[in-house]
Design an enzyme around this catalytic site. Structure first.
Site, PDB file in Angstrom:
ATOM      1  N   HIS A 148     -38.099 -27.614 -56.795  1.00 15.70           N
ATOM      2  CA  HIS A 148     -39.256 -27.872 -55.930  1.00 15.70           C
ATOM      3  C   HIS A 148     -39.142 -27.124 -54.603  1.00 15.70           C
ATOM      4  O   HIS A 148     -39.734 -27.526 -53.618  1.00 15.70           O
ATOM      5  CB  HIS A 148     -39.406 -29.376 -55.685  1.00 15.70           C
ATOM      6  CG  HIS A 148     -39.662 -30.144 -56.941  1.00 15.70           C
ATOM      7  ND1 HIS A 148     -40.827 -30.035 -57.660  1.00 15.70           N
ATOM      8  CD2 HIS A 148     -38.875 -30.997 -57.636  1.00 15.70           C
ATOM      9  CE1 HIS A 148     -40.760 -30.802 -58.732  1.00 15.70           C
ATOM     10  NE2 HIS A 148     -39.568 -31.396 -58.747  1.00 15.70           N
ATOM     11  N   ARG A 154     -13.960 -34.786 -26.648  1.00 13.39           N
ATOM     12  CA  ARG A 154     -15.302 -35.346 -26.555  1.00 13.39           C
ATOM     13  C   ARG A 154     -16.370 -34.255 -26.497  1.00 13.39           C
ATOM     14  O   ARG A 154     -17.550 -34.530 -26.732  1.00 13.39           O
ATOM     15  CB  ARG A 154     -15.416 -36.225 -25.305  1.00 13.39           C
ATOM     16  CG  ARG A 154     -14.518 -37.440 -25.348  1.00 13.39           C
ATOM     17  CD  ARG A 154     -14.457 -38.137 -24.013  1.00 13.39           C
ATOM     18  NE  ARG A 154     -15.698 -38.791 -23.662  1.00 13.39           N
ATOM     19  CZ  ARG A 154     -16.002 -40.046 -23.978  1.00 13.39           C
ATOM     20  NH1 ARG A 154     -15.149 -40.772 -24.656  1.00 13.39           N
ATOM     21  NH2 ARG A 154     -17.146 -40.581 -23.617  1.00 13.39           N
ATOM     22  N   GLU A 165     -21.387 -27.393 -38.991  1.00 11.90           N
ATOM     23  CA  GLU A 165     -20.804 -27.793 -37.702  1.00 11.90           C
ATOM     24  C   GLU A 165     -19.678 -26.859 -37.274  1.00 11.90           C
ATOM     25  O   GLU A 165     -19.601 -26.460 -36.126  1.00 11.90           O
ATOM     26  CB  GLU A 165     -20.183 -29.196 -37.817  1.00 11.90           C
ATOM     27  CG  GLU A 165     -21.124 -30.340 -37.610  1.00 11.90           C
ATOM     28  CD  GLU A 165     -20.410 -31.691 -37.746  1.00 11.90           C
ATOM     29  OE1 GLU A 165     -20.689 -32.558 -36.934  1.00 11.90           O
ATOM     30  OE2 GLU A 165     -19.581 -31.875 -38.662  1.00 11.90           O
ATOM     31  N   CYS A 173     -18.998 -35.409 -21.885  1.00 16.71           N
ATOM     32  CA  CYS A 173     -18.568 -35.717 -20.517  1.00 16.71           C
ATOM     33  C   CYS A 173     -17.393 -36.692 -20.488  1.00 16.71           C
ATOM     34  O   CYS A 173     -17.428 -37.740 -21.107  1.00 16.71           O
ATOM     35  CB  CYS A 173     -19.685 -36.290 -19.659  1.00 16.71           C
ATOM     36  SG  CYS A 173     -21.011 -35.147 -19.342  1.00 16.71           S
ATOM     37  N   TRP A 185     -20.497 -31.812 -20.272  1.00 19.99           N
ATOM     38  CA  TRP A 185     -21.263 -31.296 -21.412  1.00 19.99           C
ATOM     39  C   TRP A 185     -22.704 -31.199 -20.916  1.00 19.99           C
ATOM     40  O   TRP A 185     -23.333 -32.206 -20.619  1.00 19.99           O
ATOM     41  CB  TRP A 185     -21.138 -32.275 -22.588  1.00 19.99           C
ATOM     42  CG  TRP A 185     -21.667 -31.753 -23.879  1.00 19.99           C
ATOM     43  CD1 TRP A 185     -21.020 -30.961 -24.783  1.00 19.99           C
ATOM     44  CD2 TRP A 185     -22.956 -32.024 -24.449  1.00 19.99           C
ATOM     45  NE1 TRP A 185     -21.835 -30.711 -25.872  1.00 19.99           N
ATOM     46  CE2 TRP A 185     -23.019 -31.345 -25.693  1.00 19.99           C
ATOM     47  CE3 TRP A 185     -24.069 -32.758 -24.038  1.00 19.99           C
ATOM     48  CZ2 TRP A 185     -24.143 -31.396 -26.520  1.00 19.99           C
ATOM     49  CZ3 TRP A 185     -25.198 -32.796 -24.860  1.00 19.99           C
ATOM     50  CH2 TRP A 185     -25.217 -32.123 -26.083  1.00 19.99           C
ATOM     51  N   LYS A 237     -20.628 -30.591 -42.540  1.00 17.33           N
ATOM     52  CA  LYS A 237     -19.301 -30.124 -42.126  1.00 17.33           C
ATOM     53  C   LYS A 237     -19.298 -28.607 -42.007  1.00 17.33           C
ATOM     54  O   LYS A 237     -18.803 -28.052 -41.038  1.00 17.33           O
ATOM     55  CB  LYS A 237     -18.208 -30.526 -43.145  1.00 17.33           C
ATOM     56  CG  LYS A 237     -17.827 -31.978 -43.210  1.00 17.33           C
ATOM     57  CD  LYS A 237     -16.951 -32.429 -42.082  1.00 17.33           C
ATOM     58  CE  LYS A 237     -17.714 -32.913 -40.900  1.00 17.33           C
ATOM     59  NZ  LYS A 237     -18.341 -34.197 -40.928  1.00 17.33           N
ATOM     60  N   LYS A 256     -18.218 -34.852 -29.357  1.00 14.24           N
ATOM     61  CA  LYS A 256     -17.697 -35.889 -30.251  1.00 14.24           C
ATOM     62  C   LYS A 256     -18.470 -37.192 -30.102  1.00 14.24           C
ATOM     63  O   LYS A 256     -18.864 -37.799 -31.080  1.00 14.24           O
ATOM     64  CB  LYS A 256     -16.206 -36.120 -29.924  1.00 14.24           C
ATOM     65  CG  LYS A 256     -15.546 -37.178 -30.781  1.00 14.24           C
ATOM     66  CD  LYS A 256     -15.371 -36.683 -32.190  1.00 14.24           C
ATOM     67  CE  LYS A 256     -14.809 -37.727 -33.113  1.00 14.24           C
ATOM     68  NZ  LYS A 256     -15.074 -37.362 -34.528  1.00 14.24           N
ATOM     69  N   GLU A 311     -23.095 -34.457 -46.501  1.00 13.02           N
ATOM     70  CA  GLU A 311     -21.942 -34.441 -45.596  1.00 13.02           C
ATOM     71  C   GLU A 311     -21.205 -33.094 -45.691  1.00 13.02           C
ATOM     72  O   GLU A 311     -20.760 -32.551 -44.679  1.00 13.02           O
ATOM     73  CB  GLU A 311     -21.017 -35.626 -45.935  1.00 13.02           C
ATOM     74  CG  GLU A 311     -19.737 -35.729 -45.135  1.00 13.02           C
ATOM     75  CD  GLU A 311     -19.925 -35.834 -43.615  1.00 13.02           C
ATOM     76  OE1 GLU A 311     -21.045 -36.007 -43.144  1.00 13.02           O
ATOM     77  OE2 GLU A 311     -18.917 -35.706 -42.912  1.00 13.02           O
ATOM     78  N   ASN A 315     -21.015 -39.379 -15.860  1.00 15.49           N
ATOM     79  CA  ASN A 315     -21.273 -39.236 -17.286  1.00 15.49           C
ATOM     80  C   ASN A 315     -22.555 -40.005 -17.566  1.00 15.49           C
ATOM     81  O   ASN A 315     -22.676 -41.154 -17.142  1.00 15.49           O
ATOM     82  CB  ASN A 315     -20.077 -39.852 -18.053  1.00 15.49           C
ATOM     83  CG  ASN A 315     -20.283 -39.884 -19.559  1.00 15.49           C
ATOM     84  OD1 ASN A 315     -21.288 -39.381 -20.059  1.00 15.49           O
ATOM     85  ND2 ASN A 315     -19.340 -40.462 -20.264  1.00 15.49           N
ATOM     86  N   GLY A 316     -23.517 -39.384 -18.263  1.00 13.62           N
ATOM     87  CA  GLY A 316     -24.771 -40.084 -18.566  1.00 13.62           C
ATOM     88  C   GLY A 316     -25.962 -39.261 -18.128  1.00 13.62           C
ATOM     89  O   GLY A 316     -25.831 -38.066 -17.848  1.00 13.62           O
TER      90      GLY A 316
HETATM   91  C1  G6P Z   1     -21.655 -36.660 -33.055  1.00 15.93           C
HETATM   92  C2  G6P Z   1     -20.353 -36.256 -33.715  1.00 15.93           C
HETATM   93  C3  G6P Z   1     -20.409 -36.574 -35.209  1.00 15.93           C
HETATM   94  C4  G6P Z   1     -20.758 -38.045 -35.421  1.00 15.93           C
HETATM   95  C5  G6P Z   1     -22.029 -38.444 -34.681  1.00 15.93           C
HETATM   96  C6  G6P Z   1     -22.221 -39.957 -34.676  1.00 15.93           C
HETATM   97  O1  G6P Z   1     -22.679 -35.856 -33.509  1.00 15.93           O
HETATM   98  O2  G6P Z   1     -20.118 -34.881 -33.533  1.00 15.93           O
HETATM   99  O3  G6P Z   1     -19.168 -36.294 -35.806  1.00 15.93           O
HETATM  100  O4  G6P Z   1     -20.922 -38.280 -36.789  1.00 15.93           O
HETATM  101  O5  G6P Z   1     -21.950 -38.040 -33.311  1.00 15.93           O
HETATM  102  O6  G6P Z   1     -21.176 -40.527 -33.948  1.00 15.93           O
HETATM  103  P1  G6P Z   1     -20.637 -41.987 -34.132  1.00 15.93           P
HETATM  104  O7  G6P Z   1     -19.513 -42.107 -33.155  1.00 15.93           O
HETATM  105  O8  G6P Z   1     -21.780 -42.909 -33.787  1.00 15.93           O
HETATM  106  O9  G6P Z   1     -20.201 -42.158 -35.535  1.00 15.93           O
END
Ligand code: G6P
Length: 607
Positions: A503, A27, A487, A2, A72, A484, A602, A480, A96-97
């Site tokens: 396992h 965002r 995502e 948002c 969003w 990636k 984001k 990670e 937003n919220g």
């Molecule tokens: C969302 C984003 C990720 C990020 C996570 C934590 O899921 O898509 O890329 O790692 O939030 O966000 P932050 O701003 O707290 O690192």
């Protein structure tokens, strides 16, 4: 997640609203809308497409006062009736919220005769403000009365066709700042939306409300007490949020990592020694009796925490735990006042990380450190110590440069803790600092592997699953890599510590399951090689990222890429880069929306 833009100015503000929304697209959103006070009445335009479609739909709309929003979806599916702004009589509101008591409000307002046309929690705010206006005609005061009834997190912007030229904004829990200038006054969820009109920003505190006109800004608390908030001149460069010659922000941000690391480590300077003061004036005293560390974070930021755990225990000898913030905040834990709480967040506004930090403090854990990319964010403001990563604005939803700069910050923390504990000789410290300083050069060399990684990416396009393996401090790097890939390419990916293969996950291995392995030349390499042979024996196809001197040979079922240098303790920072590039190129081959993957945001500012 948002985005809000609002404006009251002397000229047509529709282009400012649209440009601001474009800057907030990163965002994450699934619908967009705006409302302006046109010729004496609210004009509203909404779209379930991209901001560009809203722009086309708003062609010809002109006004000097207005509000705009990217939504969003949380309450109700993404569709036009749920898109903001929401209108009640003469007013329009964007939000937003999440309003937690919206069902109670909805029942109450319905009983009073207000008709709901959406499934959102926001519509109850619109009707609540309209109801308040019946007894208190001044919009600024009516919004204060309404906000005092709201439970939950919100940032809102409101206009009233009966009070043209005025925008009222308020925040409690969700981010909102003002942009002030001679030509007009503005509000937005973050500074990037307002750089087009001003650099002079005013950060609202939780519980603040502001009234903007073209020539004035009035700020008060929600109880009506007037307050002053300082004007900050934003250092954010407009170019930093432009795409430039790149095709995607993620690509730009991957390639910005040498510079981001150099900027982040500038604070270390040319010295051979790092002092605790790097984390704030109170750091020396605060860290002196720390007996353990608890890292709280979400998503990619939690992976930097898991990596740091290996460093903090091995180099500094400090017991360290890492918890996903959304779990920690709701579980019963044993507080330890000597423990250092480290909140890691790119945005500094992730709702769960912020709530976990507050939870820790409420439990009686006063020692807090923020590692964050946004200096003015709530998480930074609420911690006693801070380290600001200087990655620059990160726009791509999939985090890249924020991750590697967090790792650098956490390595600096490790060195400081090791010194505090008397476990670091001056010579070791100088060697580590040299390695940190050399990182930008080392990363540049790794980035040159891109053409080879690109050729691998084609082989992933028809795959539905992938397995990532790592050991020791490279296990979080495998996590990670898997995050990636899932995502942005939507390929189901899982990461395992390689020793755990037999396992469970070995049962999944066949020719259709690519197995990506992070294989630096460390003390676990021989163990890892045995794990890789287990994969080969089951017909699995291996993609291995080794170091120049790892004794692993290419074969029919082993695709091998060597990183140019072996980087010791700091090796995770280099080894994540080919995994970022691999996901990026797989996503390109698959044609997904790299910077704005479906369903993701984001900044996750709601639970
Ligand atoms: C969302 C984003 C990720 C990020 C996570 C934590 O899921 O898509 O890329 O790692 O939030 O966000 P932050 O701003 O707290 O690192």
């Amino acid at each position: 997640m948002c985005g809000i833009v609002a404006a009251a100015a002397g000229n047509n503000i529709v282009p400012v609203l649209i440009e601001g929304l474009k800057k907030l697209e990163y965002r994450g959103y699934d619908s967009a809308g705006l409302a302006v006070i046109g010729a004496g009445a609210i004009e509203r335009v909404r779209s379930t497409g991209r901001v560009a479609e809203l722009e086309a739909a708003a062609t010809g709309t002109r006004a000097v006062t207005g509000i705009a929003h990217t939504r969003w979806a949380t309450h109700g599916v993404p569709c036009e009736k749920n898109a903001h702004p929401h209108v009640s009589g003469t007013i329009a509101v964007v939000h937003n919220g999440i309003i937690e008591n919206y069902e109670t409000l909805r029942r109450e307002l319905t009983a009073q005769g207000y008709e709901f046309t959406s499934d959102t929690d926001t519509e109850s705010i619109a009707h609540l403000i309209q109801a308040s206006l019946q007894g208190e005609p001044d919009l600024f005061k009516a919004v204060q009365i309404a906000c005092r009834r709201l439970v939950g997190a919100f940032a809102i912007a409101v206009i009233d066709q009966n009070q043209p030229g005025k925008v009222v904004v308020a925040r409690e829990g969700s981010p909102l700042l003002l942009g002030v200038s001679e030509a007009g006054n503005y509000a937005a969820s973050d500074a990037s939306a307002l750089l087009q009109v001003t650099r002079n920003m005013v950060y609202l505190e939780n519980g603040d409300i502001a009234e903007l006109t073209a020539h004035s800004v009035k700020i008060a608390r929600l109880d009506g007490t007037p307050v002053e908030r300082p004007v900050h001149v934003s250092q954010l460069s407009a170019a930093a949020v432009e795409l430039g010659n790149y095709q995607h922000y993620m690509q730009k941000e991957i390639f910005e990592q040498p510079e981001a690391l150099a900027n982040t480590l500038e604070i270390v300077g040319g010295s051979k020694s790092i002092q605790p003061g790097i984390f704030g004036a109170a750091a020396a005293d605060l860290l002196a009796d720390v007996d353990s560390i608890l890292i709280l974070a979400c998503g990619t930021s939690s992976h930097s925490g898991y990596t740091a755990r290996y460093w903090l225990e091995a180099i500094a000898g400090v017991p360290c735990n890492v918890e996903i913030a959304s779990e920690y905040r709701y579980r019963t834990s044993v507080p330890n006042p000597r423990q250092l709480i480290v909140a890691i967040s790119q945005s500094g506004e992730t709702a769960d990380t912020l709530a976990a930090l507050r939870h820790a403090k409420a439990l009686g854990q006063p020692k807090t450190l923020a590692i964050c990319n946004v200096p003015e964010s709530a998480i930074v403001r609420e911690c006693s110590l801070r380290f600001i990563t200087r990655a620059g604005p990160e726009i791509g939803v999939a985090s890249t440069k924020a991750f590697t700069t967090q790792l650098a910050a956490l390595f600096v923390l490790t060195l400081v803790m090791a010194k505090v504990k008397g476990r670091l000789s001056a010579e070791q410290e100088a060697t580590y600092i040299d390695q940190l300083r050399h990182l930008p050069v080392a990363i540049n060399k790794v980035l040159q592997l891109e053409p080879a990684i690109k050729s691998w990416a084609k082989r992933f396009a028809d795959k539905h699953h992938a397995l990532f393996l790592g050991r020791g401090r490279h296990y979080p790097i495998a996590l990670e890599g898997a995050l990636k890939l899932k995502e942005i390419s939507y390929i189901h990916a899982e990461a395992y510590p390689a020793g755990e293969l037999k396992h469970g996950p070995l049962a999944l291995v066949d020719a259709n399951m690519p197995v990506i392995s992070v294989a630096p030349n460390d003390q676990l390499l021989d163990k890892l090689k045995s794990n890789l042979r287990e994969v080969q024996a089951r017909g699995g196809e291996l993609y291995v990222f080794a170091d120049a001197d790892s004794e692993i040979r290419e074969a029919e079922d082993i695709h091998l890429l060597r990183l140019p240098e072996h980087y010791g303790e700091l090796s995770p920072i280099l080894h994540v880069i080919p995994l970022q590039l691999l996901s990026y190129h797989v996503a390109l081959v698959k044609g997904t929306d790299v910077d704005k993957p479906r369903n993701l945001a984001k900044s996750v500012t709601v639970e």
